[in-house]
Design an enzyme around this catalytic site. Structure first.
Site, PDB file in Angstrom:
ATOM      1  N   ARG A 123       0.128   5.011  11.166  1.00  0.00           N
ATOM      2  CA  ARG A 123      -1.277   4.653  11.298  1.00  0.00           C
ATOM      3  C   ARG A 123      -1.636   3.416  11.633  1.00  0.00           C
ATOM      4  O   ARG A 123      -1.686   2.510  10.877  1.00  0.00           O
ATOM      5  CB  ARG A 123      -2.211   5.212   9.905  1.00  0.00           C
ATOM      6  CG  ARG A 123      -1.925   6.621   9.746  1.00  0.00           C
ATOM      7  CD  ARG A 123      -2.746   6.981   8.386  1.00  0.00           C
ATOM      8  NE  ARG A 123      -2.084   6.524   7.193  1.00  0.00           N
ATOM      9  CZ  ARG A 123      -1.568   7.912   6.656  1.00  0.00           C
ATOM     10  NH1 ARG A 123      -1.648   9.019   7.083  1.00  0.00           N
ATOM     11  NH2 ARG A 123      -0.774   7.602   5.561  1.00  0.00           N
ATOM     12  N   ASP A 149      -2.361  -4.521   3.418  1.00  0.00           N
ATOM     13  CA  ASP A 149      -2.218  -4.515   4.698  1.00  0.00           C
ATOM     14  C   ASP A 149      -3.247  -6.147   5.349  1.00  0.00           C
ATOM     15  O   ASP A 149      -4.046  -6.165   4.361  1.00  0.00           O
ATOM     16  CB  ASP A 149      -2.986  -3.463   5.626  1.00  0.00           C
ATOM     17  CG  ASP A 149      -1.866  -2.340   5.448  1.00  0.00           C
ATOM     18  OD1 ASP A 149      -0.639  -2.808   5.074  1.00  0.00           O
ATOM     19  OD2 ASP A 149      -2.287  -1.263   5.838  1.00  0.00           O
ATOM     20  N   GLU A 176      -9.761  -3.714   5.398  1.00  0.00           N
ATOM     21  CA  GLU A 176      -9.543  -2.928   4.184  1.00  0.00           C
ATOM     22  C   GLU A 176      -8.320  -3.543   3.197  1.00  0.00           C
ATOM     23  O   GLU A 176      -8.698  -3.271   2.052  1.00  0.00           O
ATOM     24  CB  GLU A 176      -9.147  -1.286   4.728  1.00  0.00           C
ATOM     25  CG  GLU A 176     -10.194  -0.694   5.460  1.00  0.00           C
ATOM     26  CD  GLU A 176     -11.502  -0.373   4.776  1.00  0.00           C
ATOM     27  OE1 GLU A 176     -11.568  -0.346   3.478  1.00  0.00           O
ATOM     28  OE2 GLU A 176     -12.739  -0.537   5.498  1.00  0.00           O
ATOM     29  N   TYR A 183       5.583   2.710  10.694  1.00  0.00           N
ATOM     30  CA  TYR A 183       4.126   3.104  10.017  1.00  0.00           C
ATOM     31  C   TYR A 183       3.481   4.106  11.203  1.00  0.00           C
ATOM     32  O   TYR A 183       3.255   3.405  12.380  1.00  0.00           O
ATOM     33  CB  TYR A 183       3.500   2.093   9.530  1.00  0.00           C
ATOM     34  CG  TYR A 183       2.532   2.579   8.711  1.00  0.00           C
ATOM     35  CD1 TYR A 183       2.796   3.368   7.560  1.00  0.00           C
ATOM     36  CD2 TYR A 183       1.133   2.344   8.722  1.00  0.00           C
ATOM     37  CE1 TYR A 183       1.814   4.179   6.824  1.00  0.00           C
ATOM     38  CE2 TYR A 183      -0.081   2.896   7.919  1.00  0.00           C
ATOM     39  CZ  TYR A 183       0.315   3.775   6.863  1.00  0.00           C
ATOM     40  OH  TYR A 183      -0.548   4.347   6.233  1.00  0.00           O
ATOM     41  N   GLU A 238       0.771  -1.248  -0.045  1.00  0.00           N
ATOM     42  CA  GLU A 238      -0.133  -0.104  -0.064  1.00  0.00           C
ATOM     43  C   GLU A 238       0.938   1.262   0.199  1.00  0.00           C
ATOM     44  O   GLU A 238       0.537   2.299  -0.663  1.00  0.00           O
ATOM     45  CB  GLU A 238      -0.816  -0.027   1.374  1.00  0.00           C
ATOM     46  CG  GLU A 238      -2.103  -1.190   1.173  1.00  0.00           C
ATOM     47  CD  GLU A 238      -2.688  -1.310   2.365  1.00  0.00           C
ATOM     48  OE1 GLU A 238      -3.299  -0.130   2.961  1.00  0.00           O
ATOM     49  OE2 GLU A 238      -3.386  -2.221   2.632  1.00  0.00           O
ATOM     50  N   HIS A 252      -0.413  -3.613  11.654  1.00  0.00           N
ATOM     51  CA  HIS A 252       1.195  -3.204  11.468  1.00  0.00           C
ATOM     52  C   HIS A 252       1.654  -3.650  12.795  1.00  0.00           C
ATOM     53  O   HIS A 252       1.102  -3.796  13.919  1.00  0.00           O
ATOM     54  CB  HIS A 252       1.252  -1.755  11.450  1.00  0.00           C
ATOM     55  CG  HIS A 252       0.496  -1.408   9.902  1.00  0.00           C
ATOM     56  ND1 HIS A 252      -0.710  -0.763   9.603  1.00  0.00           N
ATOM     57  CD2 HIS A 252       1.040  -1.349   8.627  1.00  0.00           C
ATOM     58  CE1 HIS A 252      -0.966  -0.808   8.896  1.00  0.00           C
ATOM     59  NE2 HIS A 252       0.099  -0.902   7.806  1.00  0.00           N
ATOM     60  N   ASP A 257      -5.591  -6.918   7.087  1.00  0.00           N
ATOM     61  CA  ASP A 257      -6.948  -6.319   7.690  1.00  0.00           C
ATOM     62  C   ASP A 257      -8.362  -6.398   6.638  1.00  0.00           C
ATOM     63  O   ASP A 257      -7.775  -6.507   5.522  1.00  0.00           O
ATOM     64  CB  ASP A 257      -6.911  -4.924   8.563  1.00  0.00           C
ATOM     65  CG  ASP A 257      -6.490  -3.742   7.746  1.00  0.00           C
ATOM     66  OD1 ASP A 257      -6.501  -4.021   6.583  1.00  0.00           O
ATOM     67  OD2 ASP A 257      -6.181  -2.896   8.349  1.00  0.00           O
TER      68      ASP A 257
END
Length: 774
Positions: A288, A81, A85, A286, A8, A331, A83
């Site tokens: 976020r 990622d 999303e 990362y 991403e 993450h 998850d």
DNA sequence: CAGTGAGCGAGCTTCCGCTTGACTT
């Protein structure tokens, strides 16, 4: 190229490329590449809620590049990622890049280390369509809620408002906090503090204590002091208790925002901006994330660093796990990339934020602190209450050597805890002074941005990537404002007993002074009232938790996504239709009274441009008069007198340079008008009482500033100026601004050169676009 | 920046989550 890996974030791509060697090309898709069009609902409600996705305009180039790269590769590894999303992003990539399933593999890792990445490559899987469906349910639900509620607000309240699953609850929190503050009744009590000497003849050792009881009235407090006059003070108990403190876990987005706010005074968006810079320069992982996890690599680096800096006994490695609802942990926690780097070379903000992250991460792997708490109880012979002294001694500092988490609580300026002198039971103490001080109870504090994020995270509302944007959205919509509040003076009783004299004085203190807290606006309150009345289920604090549970069931294959949406949408949409048809305008209208001169009704309400007062009825033949509210005035506290004052504008206050000076309140607040030019009043000027002298002062101040801003003017063309602005020098012509090319020196430009720059400037794009982002 | 507010009606506004630049003029 044999292998294409898609992640991403571009910074992540760069790191991973180094791990994988020359057979792998790693590229970034920059997050979601497809979405529902913002122009339409883009959901076929009657066809099982099927979504119409389109490639996001800013991703067309990315999609083109990735499609080409995919064609040239033998295998495409989707490493978005781990998850909900991330899974959806991978699925959208398959669709948007038209990937061949036989050569596409899905891999995941939740830390960026060589082991994690190479291991992921050996364990590919297929895309989890159930997880993708859970994401589609989330997306479709949010779109339906947002795009059906918002237009309802436009019709019933005013245009361009918005509502949504997340933002509306954030606003609700702030509105309700303000209501509890308004209802709060402060009460006062009397706190007794005393200092004693251990030895009658010297004042070398003093012990500070507080009475275990607080008195409600001054009389009780004085009566107690009276009793103290002839009392004996004797130690009746001493207690020592060991206490261990543990370090806080490493940072997540939310805790980083909170601590940067408390310790560095950063706004939530500033924290994210600075963290992004640190991430891009490779200094931190990362930013976020909702994970507390540190990779084994990070833990061993921390261990090594702690030993080098502080010694073996300061090490205690730990793994933390999240207790936050709905944490997706794709993450690591936010940590320095290299823990042996306590500082970085960067600008001041980056340095400070980095140090905070370094300290927090290191501390999380350090030993507990060991403290000893001492409590000494002192008997008052003539009274049943006791004085208590509390001491705290650090036996072993452990993690405290590096870092201590702050809190949002307002500190009561209590007796400082320190080392207490060695005292035994039956020791007699000598009274030095005893003071009864009037204290007041405080209301719950208003939310700061970061405190709101903390609350939202507790409720499971919003995600690390949306905390900062949500907070700016509710401010942009003017539902809430971030403000300071000046403190007020307050008197309090201060009664002292020294020797045998009781002396009573009144002292003053400043109270209620606050900085950068969130206040609801009239619009915010009104929209919240409206939603609460008609859509209380959607802005219920548990709504997100409830739907998240259903998303989990979809991901587990126990529910079908569009059936879940159907169950929600039926009653929701019916309610939208019903409210649209059957409810009247919701504008907070209130009749204040009648104008004494004209006998016309005076109202206060929300208009197209915000709160206003109205003189005369809307349905009368004569057009009513209108006037906007001043800054600081509010819909629900405005009085008839306030309203009558507002109708006095505009009025003349004098003349200057042969032109009339008038004062009025406009779109951007109160102003003085002079010779067709506008001059804003400062916050401290009251437009009702401003004098001619002050108005002239304001005009001259502004002229001086304009002059300082001007680098160059031209006699031949008065409209063209070279000015100095926020982003350096620029050319201004007839209210339009133009950029000066970097190779030109602003001060030495000639008129012709300026006009050439104006001519060469690219024509402005549609003005609409600019307005909508404003 | 700019001094608006009814009504008429066109045409506009709006969600949450995932990611960075491009750009501010």
């Amino acid at each position: 190229m044999k292998n294409l890996v898609i992640v991403e974030s571009p910074a992540k791509a760069k790191t991973i490329e180094n791990f994988l060697g020359k057979d792998y090309s790693v590229k970034s898709c920059f997050g979601h590449v497809r979405d529902l069009s913002p122009k339409f609902l883009s959901i076929n409600v009657d066809e099982g809620f099927s979504p119409n996705y389109e490639i996001s305009p800013d991703k067309t180039k990315v999609v083109k590049d990735l499609t080409k790269a995919a064609k040239e590769s033998e295998t495409v590894w989707l490493a978005t990622d781990e998850d909900r999303e991330g899974e959806a992003i991978s699925w959208h990539l398959v669709e948007a890049l038209k990937l061949d399933e036989s050569k596409t593999k899905r891999i995941t890792f939740h830390e960026i280390t060589k082991t994690a990445v190479t291991e992921a490559i050996t364990n590919p899987r297929a895309i989890d369509k159930k997880l993708v469906d859970a994401q589609q349910a989330r997306r479709v639900l949010d779109r339906l809620v947002g795009y059906e509620l918002s237009p309802l607000l436009w019709k019933k309240i005013k245009p361009a408002l918005s509502a949504g699953r997340v933002q509306s609850v954030a606003v609700r929190l702030i509105v309700e906090r303000e209501e509890t503050i308004k209802k709060f009744q402060s009460s006062s009590y009397y706190r007794i503090i005393a200092s004693f000497e251990i030895d009658e003849n010297s004042n070398a050792t003093i012990i500070n204590t507080e009475l275990s009881k607080r008195f409600d009235t001054k009389e009780e407090a004085i009566a107690f002091l009276e009793k103290c006059k002839n009392s004996e003070f004797k130690v009746i108990n001493t207690e020592k208790n060991p206490l261990k403190k543990s370090p806080a876990p490493p940072f997540t987005t939310s805790t980083l925002q909170q601590e940067a706010s408390r310790k560095l005074g950063f706004s939530v968006s500033k924290t994210m901006m600075v963290a992004q810079q640190l991430y891009e320069s490779g200094n931190i992982t990362y930013m976020r994330t909702d994970s507390l996890n540190l990779s084994n690599l990070a833990i061993s680096m921390a261990k090594k660093e702690i030993i080098t800096q502080f010694g073996e006994k300061y090490v205690k490695t730990r793994k933390f796990t999240s207790k936050i609802k709905g944490a997706q942990e794709a993450h690591e926690a936010i940590r320095p990339t290299y823990l042996n780097k306590p500082q970085v070379k960067a600008d001041a903000s980056q340095k400070r934020l980095y140090e905070l992250i370094w300290k927090r991460t290191i501390a999380s792997q350090m030993s507990q602190a060991e403290l000893e708490k001492t409590t000494i109880t002192i008997d008052v012979s003539n009274a049943k209450e006791n004085f208590v002294a509390r001491g705290e001694v650090i036996k072993f500092d452990g993690f405290l050597k590096v870092y201590l988490e702050s809190t949002d609580d307002v500190k009561e300026n209590g007796i400082e805890k320190g080392i207490l002198p060695p005292l035994k039971i039956n020791d007699i103490l000598f009274r030095k002074n005893i003071i009864a001080e009037q204290k007041f109870t405080n209301h719950t504090p208003r939310y700061s941005e970061a405190a709101l994020v903390k609350k939202m995270e507790e409720l499971g509302i919003g995600r690390p990537s949306t905390y900062a944007p949500t907070i700016s959205t509710i401010q942009k919509r003017e539902y809430v404002v971030k403000q300071d509040k000046i403190g007020e003076e307050r008197n309090y009783d201060y009664i002292s007993l020294i020797s045998n004299d009781i002396e009573e004085v009144q002292k003053t203190e400043i109270t209620g002074q606050i900085k950068s807290k969130l206040f609801p606006t009239d619009i915010g309150k009104l929209v919240n009232d409206f939603l609460l009345q008609y859509f209380d289920d959607v802005i219920d604090y548990n709504f997100t938790a409830k739907v998240e549970k259903e998303f989990d069931e979809i991901a587990a294959g126990k529910k079908v996504w569009n059936e879940m949406i159907h169950e929600f949408y039926g009653p929701f949409h019916a309610k939208i239709d019903d409210t649209l048809k059957n409810s009247s305008k919701f504008i907070g209208e209130r009749l204040l009274g009648k104008d004494p001169k004209t006998d016309k009704n005076i109202f206060v309400k929300i208009g197209r441009f915000g709160p206003m007062v109205q003189m005369g009825d809307t349905d009368s033949e004569e057009k009513p008069r209108f006037a906007g509210l001043k800054n600081g005035q509010s819909l629900d506290t405005l009085t008839l007198d306030d309203a009558l004052d507002l109708f006095k504008f505009p009025y003349a206050i004098g003349t200057f340079e042969d032109e009339e000076l008038t004062v009025a309140i406009g779109r951007f607040g109160p102003y003085v008008k002079h010779n067709k030019l506008f001059f804003s009043l400062s916050k401290t000027d009251d437009p009702l009482t401003i004098t001619e002298k002050r108005a002239i002062e304001i005009i001259e101040e502004k002229r001086k500033k304009e002059k300082e801003k001007t680098i160059k003017e031209f006699k031949e063309n008065k409209n063209l100026k070279v000015l100095n602005g926020k982003w350096g020098p620029y050319i201004s012509l007839n209210k339009t601004n133009y950029k000066i090319p970097k190779d030109k020196d602003a001060a030495s430009l000639s008129l012709d050169e300026c006009l050439k720059i104006v001519d060469d400037a690219p024509k402005k794009k549609g003005k609409k676009k600019y307005k909508s982002t404003k």
